[in-house]
Motif scaffolding. Sequence first.
Motif, PDB file in Angstrom:
ATOM      1  N   GLY A  46      36.162  50.353  38.779  1.00 15.10           N
ATOM      2  CA  GLY A  46      37.233  50.017  37.850  1.00 15.10           C
ATOM      3  C   GLY A  46      36.755  49.042  36.785  1.00 15.10           C
ATOM      4  N   ILE A  47      37.347  49.123  35.612  1.00 15.66           N
ATOM      5  CA  ILE A  47      36.992  48.251  34.491  1.00 15.66           C
ATOM      6  C   ILE A  47      37.553  46.851  34.745  1.00 15.66           C
ATOM      7  CG2 ILE A  47      37.308  47.872  31.999  1.00 15.66           C
ATOM      8  CD1 ILE A  47      35.515  50.278  32.668  1.00 15.66           C
ATOM      9  N   LYS A  48      36.728  45.836  34.541  1.00 18.47           N
ATOM     10  CA  LYS A  48      37.170  44.449  34.767  1.00 18.47           C
ATOM     11  C   LYS A  48      37.929  43.952  33.547  1.00 18.47           C
ATOM     12  CE  LYS A  48      34.696  41.547  37.210  1.00 18.47           C
ATOM     13  NZ  LYS A  48      33.639  40.589  37.610  1.00 18.47           N
ATOM     14  N   VAL A  49      39.110  43.357  33.791  1.00 17.49           N
ATOM     15  CA  VAL A  49      39.960  42.868  32.709  1.00 17.49           C
ATOM     16  C   VAL A  49      40.501  41.483  33.040  1.00 17.49           C
ATOM     17  CG1 VAL A  49      40.701  45.187  31.991  1.00 17.49           C
ATOM     18  CG2 VAL A  49      42.072  43.916  33.653  1.00 17.49           C
ATOM     19  N   ARG A  50      40.953  40.780  31.985  1.00 18.48           N
ATOM     20  CA  ARG A  50      41.690  39.524  32.142  1.00 18.48           C
ATOM     21  C   ARG A  50      43.126  39.811  31.733  1.00 18.48           C
ATOM     22  NH1 ARG A  50      38.897  36.333  29.032  1.00 18.48           N
ATOM     23  NH2 ARG A  50      37.682  35.454  30.717  1.00 18.48           N
ATOM     24  N   LEU A  51      44.079  39.422  32.584  1.00 18.63           N
ATOM     25  CA  LEU A  51      45.491  39.623  32.285  1.00 18.63           C
ATOM     26  C   LEU A  51      46.020  38.457  31.455  1.00 18.63           C
ATOM     27  CD1 LEU A  51      46.792  40.861  35.758  1.00 18.63           C
ATOM     28  CD2 LEU A  51      45.937  42.216  33.844  1.00 18.63           C
ATOM     29  N   THR A  52      47.226  38.631  30.886  1.00 17.99           N
ATOM     30  CA  THR A  52      47.829  37.584  30.059  1.00 17.99           C
ATOM     31  C   THR A  52      48.100  36.319  30.873  1.00 17.99           C
ATOM     32  OG1 THR A  52      49.988  38.590  30.446  1.00 17.99           O
ATOM     33  CG2 THR A  52      48.876  39.155  28.388  1.00 17.99           C
ATOM     34  N   ASN A  53      48.257  36.442  32.214  1.00 15.75           N
ATOM     35  CA  ASN A  53      48.495  35.270  33.059  1.00 15.75           C
ATOM     36  C   ASN A  53      47.198  34.610  33.520  1.00 15.75           C
ATOM     37  OD1 ASN A  53      47.576  37.014  35.007  1.00 15.75           O
ATOM     38  ND2 ASN A  53      49.500  37.151  36.122  1.00 15.75           N
ATOM     39  N   GLY A  54      46.044  35.137  33.069  1.00 11.87           N
ATOM     40  CA  GLY A  54      44.754  34.519  33.384  1.00 11.87           C
ATOM     41  C   GLY A  54      44.015  35.128  34.554  1.00 11.87           C
ATOM     42  N   HIS A  55      44.664  35.980  35.342  1.00  8.97           N
ATOM     43  CA  HIS A  55      43.993  36.614  36.484  1.00  8.97           C
ATOM     44  C   HIS A  55      42.935  37.594  35.989  1.00  8.97           C
ATOM     45  CE1 HIS A  55      46.619  34.684  39.201  1.00  8.97           C
ATOM     46  NE2 HIS A  55      47.646  35.530  39.129  1.00  8.97           N
ATOM     47  N   VAL A  56      41.806  37.651  36.721  1.00  7.11           N
ATOM     48  CA  VAL A  56      40.711  38.562  36.387  1.00  7.11           C
ATOM     49  C   VAL A  56      40.483  39.488  37.580  1.00  7.11           C
ATOM     50  CG1 VAL A  56      38.235  38.755  35.877  1.00  7.11           C
ATOM     51  CG2 VAL A  56      39.592  36.906  34.857  1.00  7.11           C
ATOM     52  N   GLY A  57      40.377  40.782  37.290  1.00  9.78           N
ATOM     53  CA  GLY A  57      40.128  41.745  38.353  1.00  9.78           C
ATOM     54  C   GLY A  57      39.796  43.110  37.781  1.00  9.78           C
ATOM     55  N   ARG A  58      39.613  44.069  38.694  1.00 11.92           N
ATOM     56  CA  ARG A  58      39.269  45.428  38.289  1.00 11.92           C
ATOM     57  C   ARG A  58      40.509  46.312  38.312  1.00 11.92           C
ATOM     58  NH1 ARG A  58      34.060  45.959  37.353  1.00 11.92           N
ATOM     59  NH2 ARG A  58      32.627  44.506  38.339  1.00 11.92           N
ATOM     60  N   VAL A  59      40.662  47.114  37.254  1.00 11.55           N
ATOM     61  CA  VAL A  59      41.838  47.977  37.118  1.00 11.55           C
ATOM     62  C   VAL A  59      41.791  49.096  38.146  1.00 11.55           C
ATOM     63  CG1 VAL A  59      43.087  49.549  35.592  1.00 11.55           C
ATOM     64  CG2 VAL A  59      42.030  47.475  34.652  1.00 11.55           C
ATOM     65  N   LYS A  60      42.883  49.259  38.892  1.00  8.93           N
ATOM     66  CA  LYS A  60      43.009  50.349  39.877  1.00  8.93           C
ATOM     67  C   LYS A  60      44.024  51.380  39.416  1.00  8.93           C
ATOM     68  CE  LYS A  60      39.970  48.821  42.674  1.00  8.93           C
ATOM     69  NZ  LYS A  60      38.712  49.537  42.786  1.00  8.93           N
ATOM     70  N   VAL A  61      45.088  50.939  38.709  1.00  8.65           N
ATOM     71  CA  VAL A  61      46.135  51.855  38.251  1.00  8.65           C
ATOM     72  C   VAL A  61      46.547  51.459  36.840  1.00  8.65           C
ATOM     73  CG1 VAL A  61      48.454  52.755  38.693  1.00  8.65           C
ATOM     74  CG2 VAL A  61      47.011  52.084  40.625  1.00  8.65           C
ATOM     75  N   ILE A  62      46.683  52.479  35.971  1.00  5.08           N
ATOM     76  CA  ILE A  62      47.235  52.246  34.639  1.00  5.08           C
ATOM     77  C   ILE A  62      48.629  52.841  34.632  1.00  5.08           C
ATOM     78  CG2 ILE A  62      46.954  52.672  32.175  1.00  5.08           C
ATOM     79  CD1 ILE A  62      43.945  53.162  32.775  1.00  5.08           C
ATOM     80  N   HIS A  63      49.634  52.033  34.314  1.00  4.89           N
ATOM     81  CA  HIS A  63      51.036  52.498  34.341  1.00  4.89           C
ATOM     82  C   HIS A  63      51.434  53.122  33.029  1.00  4.89           C
ATOM     83  CE1 HIS A  63      51.554  50.540  38.189  1.00  4.89           C
ATOM     84  NE2 HIS A  63      51.059  49.426  37.669  1.00  4.89           N
TER      85      HIS A  63
END
Length: 63
Positions: A46-63
């Motif tokens: 999964g592509i690694k992203v930073r969310l608007t709340n600051g959490h960083v992780g790999r994308v598992k599902v795109i809504h």
Amino acid sequence: MDGKKRTDIKSGSNVSIVLKQDQRSGKLTDGIVKDILTNSATHPHGIKVRLTNGHVGRVKVIH
């Protein structure tokens, strides 16, 4: 979509990511993409992203 292709993810997308500490359990965290951190076109986990709340992780599902 599963989040393994960088072209599927845009800043502002609503996604579910798995945080580093949740990789064993597979617990998902929902949020809005702020920054895309993976430079390559694809990534098997999964592509690694930073969310608007600051959490960083790999994308598992795109809504």
